[in-house]
Each structure stands twice: as C-alpha cells, then as structure tokens.
Design an enzyme around this catalytic site. Structure first.
Site, short mmCIF file in Angstrom:
data_model
loop_
_atom_site.label_atom_id
_atom_site.label_comp_id
_atom_site.label_asym_id
_atom_site.label_seq_id
_atom_site.Cartn_x
_atom_site.Cartn_y
_atom_site.Cartn_z
CG HIS A 23 -2.85 2.76 -1.80
ND1 HIS A 23 -2.80 2.67 -0.42
CD2 HIS A 23 -4.04 2.21 -2.15
CE1 HIS A 23 -3.92 2.09 0.03
NE2 HIS A 23 -4.68 1.80 -1.01
CB CYS A 54 0.92 19.34 -18.54
SG CYS A 54 1.13 18.50 -20.09
CD GLN A 105 -2.45 -1.33 2.71
OE1 GLN A 105 -3.43 -0.70 3.06
NE2 GLN A 105 -1.87 -2.18 3.52
CB CYS A 132 -2.74 15.67 -22.19
SG CYS A 132 -1.05 15.94 -21.62
P1 OAD Z 1 -1.26 2.63 9.04
O1 OAD Z 1 -0.53 3.84 9.54
O2 OAD Z 1 -2.73 2.64 9.11
O3 OAD Z 1 -0.75 1.33 9.80
C1 OAD Z 1 0.61 1.09 9.97
C2 OAD Z 1 0.71 -0.03 10.98
O4 OAD Z 1 2.08 -0.40 11.05
C3 OAD Z 1 0.29 0.35 12.40
O5 OAD Z 1 -0.66 -0.59 12.86
C4 OAD Z 1 1.59 0.30 13.22
O6 OAD Z 1 1.39 -0.26 14.50
C5 OAD Z 1 2.45 -0.63 12.40
N1 OAD Z 1 3.89 -0.36 12.45
C6 OAD Z 1 4.54 0.81 12.50
N2 OAD Z 1 5.88 0.64 12.47
C7 OAD Z 1 6.07 -0.71 12.43
C8 OAD Z 1 7.24 -1.55 12.39
N3 OAD Z 1 8.46 -1.04 12.39
N4 OAD Z 1 7.04 -2.88 12.34
C9 OAD Z 1 5.79 -3.42 12.34
N5 OAD Z 1 4.67 -2.69 12.39
C10 OAD Z 1 4.81 -1.35 12.41
O7 OAD Z 1 -0.74 2.39 7.55
P2 OAD Z 1 -1.40 1.49 6.39
O8 OAD Z 1 -2.10 0.32 6.97
O9 OAD Z 1 -0.36 1.27 5.37
O10 OAD Z 1 -3.64 5.25 1.80
O11 OAD Z 1 -2.45 2.50 5.82
C11 OAD Z 1 -3.17 2.17 4.68
C12 OAD Z 1 -3.43 3.39 3.86
O12 OAD Z 1 -3.95 4.45 4.66
C13 OAD Z 1 -2.22 4.02 3.24
O13 OAD Z 1 -1.78 3.34 2.09
C14 OAD Z 1 -2.71 5.38 2.89
C15 OAD Z 1 -3.41 5.70 4.17
O14 OAD Z 1 -4.43 6.59 4.06
C16 OAD Z 1 -3.74 6.25 0.91
O15 OAD Z 1 -3.06 7.25 0.95
C17 OAD Z 1 -4.76 5.97 -0.15
#
Ligand code: OAD
Length: 238
Positions: free
Chosen positions: A121, A150, A103, A132
C-alpha cells in the site's frame, strides 16, 4: 513455551525460506492504531468515514480535508519499531527470512533494519506530484498546513495506494513470487479483510502457514498454526 509457539520457532530455525506478510496489527505495539479493532481508526468519529477520506476520488475532490485527516491520523511523530519489526529484521540477517510483505504505510520495517520489504500500500514517507510526478520529501506532506503544491501547480500526494486505485503491479508480482516459493509463511496483525492484498494467502503452496493475530480472521481454518497473541510479544520469544 506453548506447543504452537515452539512449533513456529522450530519451523523458523530450520528454514532459510520464511516469508512474513503483515498488516496494521504489527504496528499497534508501536502506538499506531489499526483500522478495524474497536479502538481502531474506522471506529472513531470523523466527518466522513475513513475509507471514503482515503479514496482517490475524495483526495481529488477535497485534498484539504484529506490532509487534515492524514496529518492527524496517519502521521504519528516519534514512533519506533517494536519487537516484531526488530525480530523480523534479525531473522532476515540470520538468513531465515526472505521477504517482509506489508500492508502498512509507516516505514517501520525499514526503520528496524529489514532490507527486502514489499510495501503493498506504499508509504507515507514518500511523496510525489499528482500532476508531473516529481518526487518530494515526506516533510512536505506530513507536516505543516493546507494542501502542498508542486512548482507545476499540481497537488503533492503521498505515495500510498488509496481506495479505488490499483496496487503497484511490480510490488504485487514480487509478493506473489515470494509467497508461492515460501516454505514457511507467517501472516500477522491483519484482519485479512482488504483485497487484493488479503487474497495473497491463496498463493501459498506449503504446509507451514502460521497465522498470528489478536482476533480471529476469515482464514483461520486455512492455517496450519493459529496463534491469537500480541505479535510483538510472540516475536520476542522466537
Ligand atoms: P486491520 O485493522 O483490518 O486488522 C488489524 C488486525 O490486527 C486486527 O484483526 C487486530 O485484531 C490485529 N491486531 C491488533 N494489534 C495486534 C497485535 N499487537 N498483535 C497481533 N494482532 C494484532 O488492518 P489491516 O488488515 O492491515 O488499507 O488492514 C488492511 C488495510 O485496510 C490497510 O492496509 C488499509 C486499511 O484500509 C488502505 O489504506 C488501502
């Protein structure tokens, strides 16, 4: 080594069909904040909530403010892949791992050497004209000031999926394919809060699902192994 880590290592060692599905937590050890942790992007003060700034309607309405946020918060110079990205790339070369589904929009899996990366994403390392569709190099959007335009007059945008926009159907169907066929599925560094990406987990049909995340997720009870640990640290041991 703890039992759960040993089990995961054994699953990986014995398989040629591991798939990894990750999120922002995979890149925090590279110095990129995630979205939902207490010190994550969504808990910082900004004029508008980041979910709103990162939406298609906001981008259209106020591209200048979008780009201020983009350059200050999404673009972090000098970041390097960490041990999770590097080990995943090795596992692909060794013939264990078939695909990385992410993601994240930071390009760090490719920087680490992973070849088969499905970016649900999109990526801030690609840009195109919103009118364009002419492609542009990332420097045009990630550095400098103001709204990049652009030669046709359209606003140049990052090749990322903003809120209110659908995911790329081709990327999504490839991701579904890998997850459906996977023997071992490792999900890491994602809160599993954002759909449709989070819903991918339901397509897995095997019995070797490992969830690696610092905090609990709504899907912990689905998993065959749950490891609450930093993912870079974990991957340096498997
Ligand atoms: P989140 O910020 O929602 O979740 C990240 C998770 O990673 C959290 O549950 C943390 O506890 C965990 N975490 C942080 N550091 C870590 C580490 N070193 N090892 C293991 N776990 C760790 O991020 P996403 O789930 O990626 O979308 O969020 C999904 C989407 O929400 C993103 O792609 C973005 C956002 O809005 C868009 O921009 C469309």
């Amino acid at each position: 080594m703890e039992d759960a880590v040993l089990t995961l290592k054994k699953w990986i060692d014995e398989s040629d069909n591991v798939v990894f599905f990750g999120g922002a937590g995979v890149s925090t050890e590279s110095g990129i904040p995630d979205f939902r942790s207490v010190d994550g992007l969504y808990n910082q003060k900004w004029k508008y909530p980041p979910e709103e700034i990162l939406s298609a309607s906001f981008f259209e309405r106020d591209p200048a403010e979008y780009y201020r946020f983009h350059r200050e918060k999404l673009v972090i110079d000098g970041v390097k892949p960490n041990r999770a990205h590097l080990r995943l790339a090795e596992l692909e070369k060794e013939g264990h791992l078939r695909a990385v589904i992410t993601q994240n929009i930071d390009g760090l899996h490719q920087a680490a050497g992973s070849k088969n990366v499905l970016e649900l994403h999109g990526s801030i390392l690609r840009a195109y004209c919103s009118r364009c569709r002419r492609p542009y190099p990332a420097e045009v959007i990630n550095h400098g000031e103001g709204v990049p335009r652009c030669s046709c007059g359209g606003v140049i945008r990052p090749d990322i999926v903003l809120y209110e926009e659908p995911l790329d159907q081709d990327v999504m169907s490839k991701a579904l394919h890998y997850i459906r066929q996977a023997e071992v599925l490792i999900i890491g560094g994602t809160s599993l809060n954002v759909y449709p990406a989070a819903g991918l987990i339901r397509y897995y049909r095997g019995n070797k699902l490992a969830l690696v995340n610092l905090s609990a997720t709504p899907y912990d009870s689905f998993a065959d192994l749950v490891i609450h640990q930093k993912i870079g640290e974990l991957f340096s041991r498997i």
